[in-house]
Design a protein around this motif. Structure first.
Motif, short mmCIF file in Angstrom:
data_model
loop_
_atom_site.label_atom_id
_atom_site.label_comp_id
_atom_site.label_asym_id
_atom_site.label_seq_id
_atom_site.Cartn_x
_atom_site.Cartn_y
_atom_site.Cartn_z
N SER A 1 9.16 -8.48 -10.31
CA SER A 1 8.37 -8.70 -11.53
C SER A 1 7.67 -7.40 -11.96
CB SER A 1 7.34 -9.80 -11.32
OG SER A 1 6.43 -9.46 -10.28
N PHE A 2 7.67 -6.38 -11.08
CA PHE A 2 7.17 -5.07 -11.46
C PHE A 2 7.98 -4.02 -10.70
CE2 PHE A 2 4.76 -5.62 -7.58
CZ PHE A 2 4.62 -4.34 -7.06
N ILE A 3 7.98 -2.80 -11.20
CA ILE A 3 8.63 -1.70 -10.51
C ILE A 3 7.57 -0.66 -10.17
CG2 ILE A 3 10.90 -2.04 -11.55
CD1 ILE A 3 10.24 0.12 -13.56
N VAL A 4 7.83 0.12 -9.12
CA VAL A 4 6.92 1.18 -8.72
C VAL A 4 7.42 2.49 -9.35
CG1 VAL A 4 5.90 2.45 -6.80
CG2 VAL A 4 6.41 0.00 -6.56
N PRO A 5 6.65 3.09 -10.23
CA PRO A 5 7.11 4.30 -10.94
C PRO A 5 7.03 5.54 -10.07
CG PRO A 5 4.87 3.81 -11.57
CD PRO A 5 5.28 2.71 -10.64
N GLY A 6 7.67 6.61 -10.51
CA GLY A 6 7.39 7.91 -9.94
C GLY A 6 6.01 8.34 -10.39
N MET A 7 5.25 8.95 -9.50
CA MET A 7 3.85 9.26 -9.81
C MET A 7 3.53 10.73 -9.59
SD MET A 7 1.69 5.99 -8.43
CE MET A 7 2.77 5.50 -7.10
N VAL A 8 2.74 11.27 -10.49
CA VAL A 8 2.12 12.59 -10.33
C VAL A 8 0.64 12.33 -10.13
CG1 VAL A 8 1.69 14.83 -11.37
CG2 VAL A 8 3.86 13.66 -11.79
N ASP A 9 0.14 12.65 -8.96
CA ASP A 9 -1.22 12.27 -8.58
C ASP A 9 -2.15 13.48 -8.64
OD1 ASP A 9 -3.50 11.18 -7.55
OD2 ASP A 9 -2.70 10.77 -5.55
N ALA B 1 6.64 -15.66 -4.22
CA ALA B 1 5.61 -14.90 -4.95
C ALA B 1 5.67 -15.20 -6.44
CB ALA B 1 5.80 -13.40 -4.71
N ARG B 2 6.87 -15.27 -7.01
CA ARG B 2 7.00 -15.59 -8.42
C ARG B 2 6.48 -16.99 -8.72
NH1 ARG B 2 10.78 -12.78 -11.76
NH2 ARG B 2 11.62 -10.92 -10.79
N ALA B 3 6.71 -17.93 -7.81
CA ALA B 3 6.21 -19.30 -8.01
C ALA B 3 4.70 -19.31 -8.11
CB ALA B 3 6.69 -20.20 -6.88
N ARG B 4 4.05 -18.40 -7.44
CA ARG B 4 2.58 -18.31 -7.48
C ARG B 4 2.10 -17.33 -8.56
NH1 ARG B 4 -0.24 -18.55 -1.58
NH2 ARG B 4 1.25 -19.90 -0.49
N ARG B 5 3.04 -16.78 -9.34
CA ARG B 5 2.75 -15.79 -10.38
C ARG B 5 2.07 -14.53 -9.80
NH1 ARG B 5 3.82 -17.84 -15.28
NH2 ARG B 5 3.87 -20.12 -15.52
N LEU B 6 2.52 -14.16 -8.62
CA LEU B 6 2.05 -12.92 -8.00
C LEU B 6 2.99 -11.78 -8.35
CD1 LEU B 6 1.13 -14.20 -4.40
CD2 LEU B 6 -0.46 -13.56 -6.23
N PRO B 7 2.48 -10.62 -8.68
CA PRO B 7 3.37 -9.48 -8.93
C PRO B 7 4.10 -9.11 -7.64
CG PRO B 7 1.06 -8.78 -8.89
CD PRO B 7 1.04 -10.27 -8.86
N VAL B 8 5.44 -9.00 -7.73
CA VAL B 8 6.24 -8.74 -6.54
C VAL B 8 7.30 -7.69 -6.86
CG1 VAL B 8 7.82 -10.65 -7.09
CG2 VAL B 8 7.68 -9.77 -4.73
#
Length: 468
Positions: free
Chosen positions: A110-118, A93-100
């Motif tokens: 390359s990204f993190i999933v935050p805690g969310m208040v929806d 995924a990184r080789a294709r510059r896709l967020p993973v």
């Protein structure tokens, strides 16, 4: 700042989740809140993911991950639980510059999933860069308590009127002043309470009003019950209004812990009453509420317990409505239920008490004129508010009407607070118990067979004194 926060538009985008684990299911559950097309690649699925597969926007590919699975994908999450598989997904995924994102492995993501208040469309994201996920969860939980459930409805309501506001109000500064007033005013509060019709009518009036009138908005009053004293027993709405208030007018029985939850720069006006010492009469309090609201203030009238149970909330509500002030009532845990729970006393019990009665033990003329015959009825629990000064007379009148002198009683002093005391005895001893234990308010008297439960169910931190 290593991570730059942003929000990714996933409408009609393809998102790939590799793995059928419980961690993968959590990520899929988050993605399902969006309009993305979710593809799950895994030879097998856990129970939760199996229920999601084939429903809505989730499609399952029952096989191992392949490089071509990344074709046309906008976002990738690897959660197979196999380090080799997840590592390969990350590298490709990184080789294709896709967020993973690799679950719990920020160094390979390359990204993190935050805690969310929806509160769609309002979303709050919280992250620690992967360093303190438990702290993030605690922060999210705290923010959840401060935000009203209908916050998203408020954002959509405002969006509906944006064209009209832009057409009617010239200049960015004017519109900013308008929206500032709107979000702090009674129209927004009506939306948060679910009163859409009143909100729409108020919004039309607001939009069509002269700009010079925006500087002197009409305030509102919230009659808020603060419960028996423990801040953890506040409702979400009470906490939010206390944080938004310009002025807090509070009773003597409101604890210091509750007042600590009020916005720090809010004006605080004590109007407490104690027996024989009224700092302000009820009529003066009523006038003060109207005066503050007409000055454009958001006023919280903070009361111990519940405003409508021996709290004079009904009198204040009627006075405010008669003077054209918008008023809302936020119920609180009343002393009877709060103190009973803290002392381990069930107010009703299938085998013992099929009814519960709340009564006041004090009036300006002494003991109030109550239906003592009805209060002495069997198979019920009687809770007396403000009864400390008349405890002996209360017991005598109940016994005169046939209630046994051996009926169990409990006195709960400062219920739910760290210095709570629970005193148990029998009805004939009530007056002597209050005197010899020097019981101070706030306290409630509980009379009935259920109070015997306090002897075995009271929490460890409560002092249980059995004066039998």
């Amino acid at each position: 700042m290593r991570y730059f926060p942003l929000f990714h538009d996933l409408r009609n985008a393809s998102c790939l989740v590799v793995g059928g684990t419980a961690a993968a299911a959590r990520k899929v559950r988050l993605l399902q809140r969006t309009e993305a097309r979710i593809h799950v690649v895994a030879p097998e699925l856990g129970e939760e993911l199996a229920e999601m597969a084939g429903t809505g926007n989730v499609q399952w590919h029952a096989r191992r991950f392949r490089a071509k699975d990344l074709d046309g994908v906008s976002l990738v999450i690897a959660a197979s639980g196999d380090d080799r598989v997840d590592g390969r997904v990350s590298r490709l995924a990184r080789a294709r510059r896709l967020p993973v994102n690799l679950v719990d492995r920020p160094a390979q993501s390359s990204f993190i999933v935050p805690g969310m208040v929806d509160r769609d469309p309002v979303t709050i994201a919280i992250a620690s860069g992967g360093s303190a996920p438990v702290l993030v969860r605690q922060l999210r939980e705290r923010i959840e308590t401060l935000l009203p459930a209908r916050l998203g409805d408020l954002a959509r309501f405002a969006d509906r009127f944006r064209p009209a506001v832009k057409a009617m109000i010239p200049g960015e500064d004017g519109r900013r002043r308008f929206w500032t007033r709107f979000f702090r005013g009674s129209v927004a509060e009506a939306v948060l309470q679910g009163n859409d019709r009143s909100a729409a009518e108020g919004m039309l009036t607001l939009v069509n009003s002269a700009p010079e009138s925006w500087g002197n908005p009409q305030g509102s009053v919230a009659l808020v019950g603060s419960g028996p004293g423990d801040p953890d027993l506040l409702t979400f709405r009470a906490m939010r209004l206390m944080q938004e208030a310009d002025v807090v007018i509070h009773d003597r029985l409101v604890s210091d812990g509750i007042l600590d939850c009020v916005r720090r720069d809010a004006e605080r006006i004590p109007v407490g009453k104690a027996k024989g010492a009224h700092s302000m009469s009820q009529e003066e309090i009523n006038r003060l509420l109207v005066q503050q609201a007409r000055a454009g203030k958001q006023v919280v009238r903070l009361k111990g317990g519940d405003p409508f149970i021996f709290g004079r909330g009904g009198e204040e509500q009627a006075y405010l409505q008669a003077h054209g002030i918008m008023v809302q009532v936020v119920p609180g845990i009343t002393a009877a239920t709060g103190c009973a729970a803290a002392a381990g006393i069930p107010l009703t019990h299938r085998d013992i008490a099929s009814a519960v009665t709340f009564a006041t033990g004090y009036s300006a003329d002494g003991l109030p004129d109550l239906d003592w015959q009805a209060l002495a009825a069997a198979r019920q629990t009687l809770v007396i508010y403000m009864g400390l000064s008349n405890g002996e007379e209360i017991a005598r009148r109940l016994m005169d009407k046939g209630l046994s002198a051996k009926t169990p009683i409990a006195v709960v002093e400062k219920g739910s607070l760290p210095d709570q005391r629970v005193l148990g005895s029998h009805l004939a001893d009530l007056g002597d118990l209050l005197q010899r234990e020097s019981v101070q308010g706030p306290a409630v008297l509980m009379i009935g067979s259920v109070t015997a439960s306090a002897r075995k169910l009271a929490p460890a931190e409560a002092t249980l004194a059995l004066a039998v």
